[in-house]
Scaffold this motif. Structure first.
Motif, PDB file in Angstrom:
ATOM      1  N   TYR A 245       0.836  -1.215   0.000  1.00 41.43           N
ATOM      2  CA  TYR A 245       0.000   0.000   0.000  1.00 41.43           C
ATOM      3  C   TYR A 245       0.865   1.258   0.000  1.00 41.43           C
ATOM      4  O   TYR A 245       0.618   2.203  -0.769  1.00 41.43           O
ATOM      5  N   LEU A 246       1.897   1.279   0.855  1.00 40.87           N
ATOM      6  CA  LEU A 246       2.770   2.459   0.926  1.00 40.87           C
ATOM      7  C   LEU A 246       3.535   2.656  -0.375  1.00 40.87           C
ATOM      8  O   LEU A 246       3.696   3.786  -0.857  1.00 40.87           O
ATOM      9  N   ILE A 247       4.010   1.576  -0.965  1.00 38.61           N
ATOM     10  CA  ILE A 247       4.765   1.684  -2.216  1.00 38.61           C
ATOM     11  C   ILE A 247       3.854   2.160  -3.344  1.00 38.61           C
ATOM     12  O   ILE A 247       4.224   3.041  -4.134  1.00 38.61           O
ATOM     13  N   ILE A 248       2.652   1.582  -3.436  1.00 35.62           N
ATOM     14  CA  ILE A 248       1.723   1.944  -4.514  1.00 35.62           C
ATOM     15  C   ILE A 248       1.274   3.399  -4.393  1.00 35.62           C
ATOM     16  O   ILE A 248       1.263   4.159  -5.373  1.00 35.62           O
ATOM     17  N   THR A 249       0.909   3.821  -3.189  1.00 34.85           N
ATOM     18  CA  THR A 249       0.325   5.160  -3.016  1.00 34.85           C
ATOM     19  C   THR A 249       1.365   6.255  -2.848  1.00 34.85           C
ATOM     20  O   THR A 249       1.181   7.369  -3.343  1.00 34.85           O
ATOM     21  N   GLN A 250       2.477   5.968  -2.153  1.00 38.00           N
ATOM     22  CA  GLN A 250       3.440   7.019  -1.854  1.00 38.00           C
ATOM     23  C   GLN A 250       4.585   7.094  -2.858  1.00 38.00           C
ATOM     24  O   GLN A 250       5.077   8.178  -3.152  1.00 38.00           O
ATOM     25  N   VAL A 251       5.027   5.964  -3.375  1.00 38.89           N
ATOM     26  CA  VAL A 251       6.154   5.952  -4.312  1.00 38.89           C
ATOM     27  C   VAL A 251       5.668   6.018  -5.749  1.00 38.89           C
ATOM     28  O   VAL A 251       6.150   6.818  -6.554  1.00 38.89           O
ATOM     29  N   MET A 252       4.661   5.169  -6.093  1.00 35.34           N
ATOM     30  CA  MET A 252       4.173   5.126  -7.470  1.00 35.34           C
ATOM     31  C   MET A 252       3.019   6.082  -7.737  1.00 35.34           C
ATOM     32  O   MET A 252       2.646   6.284  -8.892  1.00 35.34           O
ATOM     33  N   ASN A 253       2.440   6.646  -6.658  1.00 32.98           N
ATOM     34  CA  ASN A 253       1.336   7.596  -6.795  1.00 32.98           C
ATOM     35  C   ASN A 253       0.168   7.022  -7.590  1.00 32.98           C
ATOM     36  O   ASN A 253      -0.409   7.665  -8.469  1.00 32.98           O
ATOM     37  N   LEU A 254      -0.191   5.781  -7.280  1.00 38.03           N
ATOM     38  CA  LEU A 254      -1.325   5.123  -7.918  1.00 38.03           C
ATOM     39  C   LEU A 254      -2.401   4.827  -6.873  1.00 38.03           C
ATOM     40  O   LEU A 254      -2.156   4.887  -5.672  1.00 38.03           O
ATOM     41  N   THR A 255      -3.598   4.495  -7.361  1.00 39.58           N
ATOM     42  CA  THR A 255      -4.680   4.121  -6.455  1.00 39.58           C
ATOM     43  C   THR A 255      -4.514   2.673  -6.023  1.00 39.58           C
ATOM     44  O   THR A 255      -4.247   1.795  -6.854  1.00 39.58           O
ATOM     45  N   PHE A 256      -4.706   2.424  -4.730  1.00 37.22           N
ATOM     46  CA  PHE A 256      -4.518   1.076  -4.199  1.00 37.22           C
ATOM     47  C   PHE A 256      -5.846   0.336  -4.193  1.00 37.22           C
ATOM     48  O   PHE A 256      -6.882   0.870  -3.800  1.00 37.22           O
TER      49      PHE A 256
END
Length: 861
Positions: free
Chosen positions: A809-820
């Motif tokens: 969740y942290l990688i998807i939302t904070q690093v990749m800026n995508l919706t989880f």
């Protein structure tokens, strides 16, 4: 005696402690490496991963550095967007050296009834290639390949383009107003990397052919690159720096991007560094997971040496010397594993070059990267020391009575203070190495924090399971009662199994959830929400006609059109961009040209978060609206001035407001939106999108593309599904690389799991002996152990699911800026497989234990 006194015999000198320890250590090592197989594998695997990744990265960087002149197509390259160099700029370049010109743009190749295709058009002059060799099939000289003949201009086409249009060498297409003949398929361009990744296949033509297309209009998105071949006296590093500085001084508003052979492709080099850091962290994960295996192996080693330790102590050896003796042996074993890892990692670039060098599109120069190998060596030594100090420190207090009767119950829970201090210093050194050797120290710190949190949480989970098992009511059945007792008894496998299995499942779940989310974003969410088409390079004079055309061809669809230019940031708040300390997430905004637009009202998909939008009839100083997160990363706020270079003119505007942009919709939006008066009268093109509310089918898409290409040949059409497929291919390759690298950590986790089970062999052996003597059957014991391993595996799986999902969740939302999106299908399967493997390994080891004869072990009880 002739009056002389006889000299007494000298006392034998006592050997200092250090040589004695070394003698004893290496004497014991003569017995072989029994019991150190998993130890060596864990250390070698982690070191090989770190050394291999860093060595391969260094080889790629060296290859780019040494081949920079070929990659760039010269010693220097000056790039301009949307305009050619003016006479003053051409004169400056001509004074410096031999000039070659290359133009690049997207265009549509129209093949009549066979349809059309988006191409990356590359137009070169007669000097191309000034450096390197252009390879075609059939091999033709550039002058014959690209010349005009029989009413058509020659071209070399990417084989993908020929396949896409179902055409062959000798066939013709139309690009704009020009007729192009495929005279060869393109096998290799010497400057391919510098051209970057395109949305379409390459079509190589001459400058005369480009002029004949009629695609070069005021404001067209054409990138003009002027390559310099310098005389030897100026081709030095100092000479390149001097020319670059002089260009900025003599022509401050040229707005060109300058590269030299020393940094032929800085973006590619930066991406290599970023990906290298990620893979290095994966290797470090493997090493840390393997460190648990080191601790298990050392604990088992100490357990096997209890009699030797007690013997040494009964002969007067201090506890400190005993610890030093066995620490020497352990580090000698670690050195063997490290050497194996360094040899494999150092050889990786040579292996890759030998097997795949001819397939790689990038130059690689295999080399022994001694600095990177030295860092991998330090990682290995520090990791081995960190995980060995605890078990060895406890050996200091093994009682002498252990010599005379076997003891399976552990003694001192914590080692003495001196060993704890040494452990703290070693951990600090390992953390410092991980942070200071990293490309992005922020990510390295996050990794360190996550690793520390994982170890601490898994330890708490293990303690919690043991405490719960201790307090639960005792089952009446023998199997469950024995399984419950095994979980919390002294010397239980619970801490080791939960740690090793928990780390492995956490990594598996993290990768599975990230993979699922990326696939969902690319294959489901984005295609449903995204426009069906993007249309680029719409001439300003025909923008209204094109919009009417789209309305007729796509009735009921939403058509959106905005003006578009390209601009390069020059200063932020009066500070040159070269001196701006931007955060890593937004530094791309400063790298080259950015798409910009002007608007009288706030664009769709944007919402104001600070400031106010300008009036529709605003006529004052130019204003600009900035995307809020980008502004924050650049250190910008309301009222700051920025300067952009557009078409060779520097324009300064004040930040009037900040916007939050919904990028995932793939609608038209920009980081910078200016007030309309900022570019009054400036030549520009338009960008348009077509969005069908309920999607479109392939037949409708093909018809729109065909009609647009025939009616407006100067307009570039991009089908979003095709673009997403191209992006998906790249992402899939990255995911495969990540999976391959992460498999190293998973193998290490499996080794650690096997090591944890092997470390508890001795205690399980005595359990089995006693229970078999009391009448327990093999089937009953196996069922009890299977239940124990199943409970520990299930508890570890629950932790891994929670921790892995949170990490993803942290990688998807904070690093990749995508919706989880929470989808645990793959994660649950991975967890179940891990639990099954745990039970299988445990029972396999237990079966061997249950086959031992009781008599020889009962004598020492």
């Amino acid at each position: 005696m002739h009056g002389t006194l006889s000299r007494p015999h000298p006392r034998p000198r006592r050997l200092p402690a250090s040589p004695l320890i070394l003698r004893l250590a290496f004497r014991e090592l003569r017995s072989g490496l029994q019991g150190f197989g998993i130890f060596l594998a864990c250390i070698a695997l982690g070191v090989a991963a770190i050394a291999g990744v860093s060595s391969l990265s260094r080889s790629l960087t060296e290859g780019i550095g040494h081949e920079g002149r070929r990659i760039l197509g010269g010693d220097m390259a000056f790039s301009l967007l949307q305009r050619e160099a003016n006479p003053a700029e051409r004169a400056f370049l001509a004074r410096a050296g031999q000039v070659g010109t290359v133009a690049g743009l997207r265009a549509m190749a129209i093949a009549g009834d066979k349809g059309s295709a988006l191409v990356e058009l590359k137009a070169v002059d007669g000097s191309y290639p000034a450096v390197g060799v252009l390879e075609t099939d059939p091999q033709l000289a550039p002058v014959d390949l690209l010349a005009e003949r029989n009413g058509a201009f020659g071209a070399a086409a990417d084989p993908v383009l020929l396949a896409r249009l179902d055409m062959k060498v000798g066939d013709r297409v139309t690009v704009g107003d020009a007729t192009i003949e495929f005279r060869a398929s393109l096998r290799s361009e010497p400057d391919k990397i510098a051209s970057g990744i395109g949305l379409g296949p390459r079509l190589l033509v001459s400058q005369d052919a480009l002029a004949a297309t009629g695609l070069v209009q005021p404001g067209s998105l054409v990138r003009w690159t002027y390559r310099l071949i310098l005389p030897p006296a100026l081709a030095t590093e100092d000479g390149l720096t001097r020319i670059e500085a002089e260009a900025g001084r003599v022509l401050p508003e040229a707005g060109w991007s300058i590269r030299t052979r020393m940094n032929a492709d800085p973006r590619f080099a930066k991406n290599i560094e970023r990906f290298t850091q990620f893979l290095t962290l994966v290797g470090l994960t493997a090493l840390l997971v393997g460190g648990v295996g080191v601790a298990n192996a050392v604990r088992g080693f100490v357990d096997r040496k209890r009699a030797s330790i007690a013997t040494l102590k009964s002969l007067g050896a201090p506890g400190g010397q005993v610890v030093a003796l066995y620490l020497t042996q352990v580090m000698a074993m670690a050195a063997i594993g490290i050497v194996i890892g360094l040899v494999v990692g150092g050889a990786l670039p040579f292996i890759v070059t030998a097997l795949f060098g001819h397939l790689l599109p990038i130059p690689i120069e295999p080399t022994l990267a001694w600095g990177q190998l030295g860092i991998a060596l330090l990682y290995g030594l520090l990791t081995a020391l960190v995980f060995a100090l605890g078990p060895l420190g406890r050996a200091h207090d093994i009682p002498v009575s252990g010599l005379f009767r076997d003891q399976i119950e552990p003694g001192r829970a914590w080692p003495r203070k001196r060993y704890l201090v040494a452990l703290a210093l070693t951990v600090t050194a390992l953390v410092g190495l991980a942070v200071f050797a990293a490309y992005d120290r922020r990510i390295a710190l996050m990794f360190v924090g996550a690793a520390v949190a994982s170890f601490a949480l898994l330890r708490l989970v293990a303690l919690g399971i043991m405490a719960l098992a201790r307090r639960l009511p005792r089952p009446r059945s023998t199997g469950p009662r024995l399984a419950l007792a095994n979980i919390h008894r002294p010397g239980a496998l619970t801490p080791s199994l939960v740690l090793s299995l928990g780390l492995g499942i956490t990594l598996l779940v993290t990768l599975a959830v990230i993979d699922t989310n990326l696939s969902r974003q690319l294959r489901q969410t984005l295609p449903e929400r995204a426009p069906s088409f993007f249309f680029l390079d719409i001439p300003n004079a025909r923008a209204d006609d094109f919009e009417k055309f789209l309305t007729q061809e796509a009735p009921g669809a939403q058509v959106e059109r905005v003006p578009m230019m390209r601009g390069r940031l020059v200063t932020l708040g009066g500070i040159p961009v070269s001196q701006v300390n931007a955060s890593e997430e937004v530094s791309w905004v400063l790298d080259g040209d950015r798409g910009i637009t002007y608007a009288a009202k706030i664009p769709e998909g944007s919402s104001l978060v600070a400031g106010e939008w300008w009036p529709a009839d605003y006529r004052g100083k130019p204003l600009v609206s900035f995307e809020s997160k980008v502004a924050e990363g650049l250190g910008l706020s309301l009222g700051d001035d920025i300067t952009v270079n557009v078409l060779g003119r520097n324009i300064t505007a004040t930040i009037a407001n900040l916007r939050q942009v919904e990028w995932r919709s793939l609608g038209i939006n920009f980081v910078m939106v200016f007030s309309p008066n900022a570019f009054a009268g400036a030549p520009h093109t338009h960008l348009a999108t077509v969005t069908f509310q309920n999607g479109s089918d392939a037949k409708t898409d093909a018809q729109i593309l065909r009609q647009a290409a025939q009616t407006f040949p100067m307009v570039t059409s991009v089908r979003v599904k095709d673009a997403l497929e191209a992006v998906n291919d790249i992402v899939s390759q990255l995911v495969m690389a990540i999976r391959g690298a992460s498999s190293i950590a998973l193998v290490a986790s499996l080794l650690v799991l096997a090591g944890a089970l092997a470390a508890g062999h001795r205690a399980r052996l005595y359990d089995a002996v006693v229970l078999k003597t009391l009448g327990a059957t093999r089937t009953r014991l196996l069922s009890a152990y299977a239940l124990e391993y199943g409970i520990l595996g299930a508890a570890s799986a629950v932790f891994g699911l929670l921790a892995g999902t949170l990490a993803a969740y942290l990688i998807i939302t904070q690093v990749m800026n995508l919706t989880f999106a929470l989808d645990l299908s793959g994660a649950l399967l991975a967890s179940a497989l891990a639990v099954f493997v745990t039970v299988g390994l445990g029972l396999a080891g237990t079966w061997r234990i249950l086959s031992q004869k009781p008599a020889q072990y009962l004598r020492s009880l």
